[in-house]
Design an enzyme around this catalytic site. Structure first.
Site, PDB file in Angstrom:
ATOM      1  N   ASN A  83       0.868  -1.174   0.000  1.00 22.48           N
ATOM      2  CA  ASN A  83       0.000   0.000   0.000  1.00 22.48           C
ATOM      3  C   ASN A  83       0.905   1.224   0.000  1.00 22.48           C
ATOM      4  OD1 ASN A  83      -1.771   2.053   0.496  1.00 22.48           O
ATOM      5  ND2 ASN A  83      -2.417   1.343   2.528  1.00 22.48           N
ATOM      6  N   LYS A  98       0.039   4.197  -0.186  1.00 14.01           N
ATOM      7  CA  LYS A  98      -0.623   5.375   0.413  1.00 14.01           C
ATOM      8  C   LYS A  98      -0.401   6.595  -0.493  1.00 14.01           C
ATOM      9  CE  LYS A  98      -0.180   3.125   4.844  1.00 14.01           C
ATOM     10  NZ  LYS A  98      -0.096   3.235   6.295  1.00 14.01           N
ATOM     11  N   HIS A 125      -9.548   1.137   4.927  1.00  8.36           N
ATOM     12  CA  HIS A 125      -8.287   1.324   5.658  1.00  8.36           C
ATOM     13  C   HIS A 125      -8.538   2.252   6.847  1.00  8.36           C
ATOM     14  CE1 HIS A 125      -4.197   2.424   6.630  1.00  8.36           C
ATOM     15  NE2 HIS A 125      -3.802   1.379   5.925  1.00  8.36           N
ATOM     16  N   GLU A 142      -6.901   4.607   7.986  1.00  5.01           N
ATOM     17  CA  GLU A 142      -6.651   6.025   7.711  1.00  5.01           C
ATOM     18  C   GLU A 142      -7.883   6.666   7.083  1.00  5.01           C
ATOM     19  OE1 GLU A 142      -2.969   5.404   5.612  1.00  5.01           O
ATOM     20  OE2 GLU A 142      -2.026   4.869   7.521  1.00  5.01           O
ATOM     21  N   GLU A 158      -5.147  -4.848  10.611  1.00  2.00           N
ATOM     22  CA  GLU A 158      -4.120  -3.825  10.808  1.00  2.00           C
ATOM     23  C   GLU A 158      -4.393  -3.090  12.119  1.00  2.00           C
ATOM     24  OE1 GLU A 158      -2.239  -2.636   6.790  1.00  2.00           O
ATOM     25  OE2 GLU A 158      -3.985  -1.376   7.096  1.00  2.00           O
ATOM     26  N   GLY A 182       2.823   2.275  10.872  1.00  2.44           N
ATOM     27  CA  GLY A 182       3.810   3.347  10.751  1.00  2.44           C
ATOM     28  C   GLY A 182       4.539   3.659  12.048  1.00  2.44           C
ATOM     29  N   SER A 242       3.647  -2.103  10.238  1.00  3.94           N
ATOM     30  CA  SER A 242       5.100  -2.178  10.487  1.00  3.94           C
ATOM     31  C   SER A 242       5.718  -3.508  10.068  1.00  3.94           C
ATOM     32  CB  SER A 242       5.426  -1.879  11.959  1.00  3.94           C
ATOM     33  OG  SER A 242       5.044  -0.556  12.279  1.00  3.94           O
TER      34      SER A 242
HETATM   35  P1  13P Z   1       3.176   0.415   7.577  1.00  2.00           P
HETATM   36  O1  13P Z   1       3.656  -0.894   6.987  1.00  2.00           O
HETATM   37  O2  13P Z   1       3.898   1.607   7.053  1.00  2.00           O
HETATM   38  O3  13P Z   1       3.110   0.337   9.069  1.00  2.00           O
HETATM   39  O4  13P Z   1       1.645   0.605   7.072  1.00  2.00           O
HETATM   40  C1  13P Z   1       0.761  -0.434   7.214  1.00  2.00           C
HETATM   41  C2  13P Z   1      -0.478  -0.103   6.467  1.00  2.00           C
HETATM   42  O5  13P Z   1      -1.244   0.745   6.859  1.00  2.00           O
HETATM   43  C3  13P Z   1      -0.729  -0.835   5.205  1.00  2.00           C
HETATM   44  O6  13P Z   1      -2.016  -0.613   4.741  1.00  2.00           O
END
Ligand code: 13P
Length: 247
Positions: A11, A13, A95, A97, A165, A171, A210
């Site tokens: 992803n 993002k 997601h 976010e 997640e 992150g 992560s």
């Molecule tokens: P990270 O791997 O940067 O922690 O992000 C995970 C994520 O949100 C994947 O959709």
């Protein structure tokens, strides 16, 4: 019972420019004879260009969101049909976010899943608890509630994935231990079985948060972990390939 084919999805993002297609090509060149399905989900504006660049390779292209409707006066949004038309095969939905920043509810995510199904996109539906919910002992209740609310019955028999997640692991460099991952993935599998019966066994349950080359093998070999949804570490071909090789 056969386990589902593992899926490793990147992803990106809101990262990447036209020049970043080179990184996706490097993934396609390096992926070799993996037993996993591999996907990259770039920002929507790169989906068409990346799909063309990766045509004929093992690497699939996905989107990161779609609108629940097929067309209309929704300034700035894109539809599932547009994403599919641009070459995407999968789409990340719900997601955290988006659930947080755009107040996406389980009900809205379920409508987006239906939009994806209408246009042949394989949904990767994300669920996960906050740190406060985990500390309050509510992680399983929150996650299974999201699974029930975000997955419409029309998914029965269709190809889709669920991504667990934990929000506190995204992150941050923090990850749950394998016992914690297995507990949640087990609860998701049980919930899927209650919802979809036999077909639930074919649904890969991905872990995200992560994941990096140094922890991928351990996480990917946990019980009921059917792949990974990778954020930051998917932006560099070498790191992403190391995770693919850890399957
Ligand atoms: P990270 O791997 O940067 O922690 O992000 C995970 C994520 O949100 C994947 O959709």
């Amino acid at each position: 019972m056969n386990s589902p084919t593992p899926l490793i999805a990147g992803n990106w993002k809101m990262n990447g420019l036209a020049s970043s297609i080179a990184e996706a090509k490097a993934v396609a060149q390096g992926v070799g004879a993996t037993s996993a399905r591999v996907a990259i989900c770039p920002p929507s504006i790169l989906v068409h260009r990346m799909s063309e660049a990766l045509q004929g390779t093992k690497v699939l292209v996905g989107g990161q969101d779609v609108h629940a409707d097929d067309s209309g006066a929704f300034t700035g949004d894109i539809s599932a049909e547009m994403l599919a038309d641009a070459g995407a095969k999968l789409v990340i939905l719900g997601h955290s976010e988006r659930r947080e920043a755009y107040r996406e509810s389980d009900e809205l995510v379920a409508r987006k899943v239906l939009a994806a199904l209408r246009h042949g996109l394989e949904p990767i539906v994300c669920v996960g608890e906050t740190i406060d919910q985990r500390k309050a002992g509510e992680a399983l209740k929150v996650v299974t509630g999201q699974v029930r609310g975000s997955l419409p019955p029309e998914l029965n028999g269709k190809a889709f994935a669920v991504a667990y997640e934990p929000i506190w692991a995204i992150g941050t460099g923090l990850t749950p231990n394998n016992l914690q991952i297995e507990e949640v993935h087990g609860a998701i599998r049980t919930t899927l079985a209650e919802m979809f019966g036999e077909a639930a066994q074919r649904v890969p349950i991905l872990y995200g948060g992560s994941v990096k080359p140094s922890n991928a093998a351990e996480i990917l070999h946990a019980c009921e972990v059917g792949g990974a949804l990778v954020g930051g570490a998917s932006l560099k071909a070498d790191d992403f390939l190391a995770i693919v090789r850890a399957v």
